[in-house]
Design a protein around this motif. Structure first.
Motif, mmCIF file in Angstrom:
data_model
loop_
_atom_site.group_PDB
_atom_site.id
_atom_site.type_symbol
_atom_site.label_atom_id
_atom_site.label_comp_id
_atom_site.label_asym_id
_atom_site.label_seq_id
_atom_site.Cartn_x
_atom_site.Cartn_y
_atom_site.Cartn_z
ATOM 1 N N ALA A 1 -3.514 0.927 -3.186
ATOM 2 C CA ALA A 1 -2.681 -0.741 -3.371
ATOM 3 C C ALA A 1 -2.323 -1.868 -4.215
ATOM 4 O O ALA A 1 -3.208 -1.148 -4.995
ATOM 5 C CB ALA A 1 -4.342 -1.502 -2.283
ATOM 6 N N PHE A 2 -1.452 -2.283 -3.920
ATOM 7 C CA PHE A 2 -1.437 -2.876 -5.091
ATOM 8 C C PHE A 2 -0.367 -4.115 -4.968
ATOM 9 O O PHE A 2 0.977 -4.233 -3.992
ATOM 10 C CB PHE A 2 0.027 -1.944 -6.476
ATOM 11 C CG PHE A 2 1.021 -1.206 -5.634
ATOM 12 C CD1 PHE A 2 2.428 -2.142 -5.551
ATOM 13 C CD2 PHE A 2 0.476 -0.058 -4.488
ATOM 14 C CE1 PHE A 2 3.671 -1.673 -5.106
ATOM 15 C CE2 PHE A 2 2.147 0.160 -4.407
ATOM 16 C CZ PHE A 2 2.850 -0.553 -4.159
ATOM 17 N N VAL A 3 -0.264 -4.967 -5.948
ATOM 18 C CA VAL A 3 -0.037 -6.277 -6.204
ATOM 19 C C VAL A 3 0.763 -6.083 -7.264
ATOM 20 O O VAL A 3 0.084 -6.900 -8.574
ATOM 21 C CB VAL A 3 -0.342 -6.919 -6.264
ATOM 22 C CG1 VAL A 3 0.742 -8.439 -5.651
ATOM 23 C CG2 VAL A 3 -0.942 -7.415 -4.769
ATOM 24 N N THR B 1 0.472 -1.469 0.071
ATOM 25 C CA THR B 1 -0.321 -0.256 -0.126
ATOM 26 C C THR B 1 0.833 1.227 0.257
ATOM 27 O O THR B 1 2.191 1.397 0.369
ATOM 28 C CB THR B 1 -0.869 0.438 1.291
ATOM 29 O OG1 THR B 1 -0.162 0.232 2.476
ATOM 30 C CG2 THR B 1 -1.910 -0.867 1.284
ATOM 31 N N GLY B 2 0.560 2.428 -0.543
ATOM 32 C CA GLY B 2 1.076 3.773 -0.220
ATOM 33 C C GLY B 2 -0.472 4.391 0.048
ATOM 34 O O GLY B 2 -1.625 4.085 0.491
ATOM 35 N N GLU C 1 11.530 2.077 -4.357
ATOM 36 C CA GLU C 1 10.610 1.214 -3.947
ATOM 37 C C GLU C 1 10.259 -0.385 -4.083
ATOM 38 O O GLU C 1 8.988 -0.479 -4.731
ATOM 39 C CB GLU C 1 9.538 1.951 -3.632
ATOM 40 C CG GLU C 1 9.872 3.720 -2.971
ATOM 41 C CD GLU C 1 8.415 4.276 -2.661
ATOM 42 O OE1 GLU C 1 7.745 3.522 -2.411
ATOM 43 O OE2 GLU C 1 9.054 5.513 -1.993
ATOM 44 N N VAL C 2 11.201 -1.196 -4.796
ATOM 45 C CA VAL C 2 10.889 -1.662 -5.618
ATOM 46 C C VAL C 2 11.588 -3.301 -4.878
ATOM 47 O O VAL C 2 12.492 -3.188 -4.031
ATOM 48 C CB VAL C 2 12.050 -1.836 -6.910
ATOM 49 C CG1 VAL C 2 11.700 -3.313 -7.479
ATOM 50 C CG2 VAL C 2 11.052 -1.006 -7.720
ATOM 51 N N GLU C 3 10.806 -4.494 -5.117
ATOM 52 C CA GLU C 3 11.364 -5.782 -3.922
ATOM 53 C C GLU C 3 11.671 -6.696 -4.804
ATOM 54 O O GLU C 3 10.955 -6.869 -5.890
ATOM 55 C CB GLU C 3 10.037 -5.926 -3.072
ATOM 56 C CG GLU C 3 10.587 -7.603 -2.044
ATOM 57 C CD GLU C 3 9.245 -8.268 -1.706
ATOM 58 O OE1 GLU C 3 9.302 -8.839 -1.512
ATOM 59 O OE2 GLU C 3 8.275 -7.700 -2.313
ATOM 60 N N LEU C 4 12.731 -6.958 -4.849
ATOM 61 C CA LEU C 4 13.674 -8.075 -5.701
ATOM 62 C C LEU C 4 13.007 -9.055 -4.974
ATOM 63 O O LEU C 4 13.413 -10.143 -4.201
ATOM 64 C CB LEU C 4 15.095 -8.066 -5.912
ATOM 65 C CG LEU C 4 15.985 -9.563 -6.445
ATOM 66 C CD1 LEU C 4 15.212 -9.345 -7.750
ATOM 67 C CD2 LEU C 4 17.307 -8.951 -6.249
ATOM 68 N N PHE D 1 6.811 -3.998 -7.546
ATOM 69 C CA PHE D 1 6.765 -2.628 -7.797
ATOM 70 C C PHE D 1 5.573 -1.986 -8.128
ATOM 71 O O PHE D 1 4.377 -2.647 -8.167
ATOM 72 C CB PHE D 1 7.450 -2.531 -9.233
ATOM 73 C CG PHE D 1 6.926 -2.777 -10.962
ATOM 74 C CD1 PHE D 1 6.182 -1.827 -11.163
ATOM 75 C CD2 PHE D 1 6.741 -4.204 -11.346
ATOM 76 C CE1 PHE D 1 5.301 -2.145 -12.682
ATOM 77 C CE2 PHE D 1 5.888 -4.135 -12.452
ATOM 78 C CZ PHE D 1 5.133 -3.486 -12.819
ATOM 79 N N PRO D 2 5.895 -0.520 -7.471
ATOM 80 C CA PRO D 2 4.851 -0.206 -7.264
ATOM 81 C C PRO D 2 4.441 0.535 -8.827
ATOM 82 O O PRO D 2 5.260 0.977 -9.338
ATOM 83 C CB PRO D 2 4.844 1.421 -6.421
ATOM 84 C CG PRO D 2 6.803 1.297 -6.307
ATOM 85 C CD PRO D 2 7.347 0.079 -6.829
#
Length: 138
Positions: free
Chosen positions: A14-16, A9-10, A52-55, A71-72
């Motif tokens: 909200a995102f996936v 969430t930001g 703000e990216v998750e590997l 990623f957002p």
């Protein structure tokens, strides 16, 4: 619905969003060993933190890598890829001079092209399994 348990969430969202990326070395030269891929994963992980990216998953073979990222929506995948390829190319060539001999004229590690695919249609576990099964060099 199990795939949506990690909703990010930001402030107003909200995102996936997951993308499977593939970066190929320039001229498909087989330059990576396990130590290169290990260091490359660290570089990519730290570079993605700025976006703000998750590997989620990372692996590769001797001439390409497969990052799976979450990623957002504010980050365009093309900007993410281009920035990452630039940073990783520069850092890898600085830290591993033996990589430079393959690219003395071009001064680039990566090919100009890349692949990005949304993994919304495939179960994330299947994509992770595919990436884990790459034939990582010794």
């Amino acid at each position: 619905m199990a795939e949506y348990q990690n909703v990010r969430t930001g402030r107003h969202r909200a995102f996936v969003l997951h993308a499977h990326l593939v970066f190929v070395t320039k001229y498909r030269h087989k330059v990576f060993a396990d130590r290169h891929l290990t260091r490359l994963e660290e570089i990519i992980r730290s570079a993605y933190a700025d976006f703000e990216v998750e590997l989620v998953e990372f692996n590769g073979e001797n001439n390409h890598v497969h990052p799976l990222v979450n990623f957002p929506p504010k980050v365009a995948p093309s900007k993410l890829v281009n920035s990452l390829k630039g940073v990783s190319s520069r850092r890898m060539r600085q830290e591993y001079p033996e990589l430079v001999k393959h690219y003395w004229h071009a001064q680039r590690l990566w090919s100009g092209s890349y692949f990005t695919g949304s993994v919304g249609g495939a179960p994330l576990s299947m994509v992770r399994q595919y990436i884990e099964q790459q034939n990582r060099p010794a």
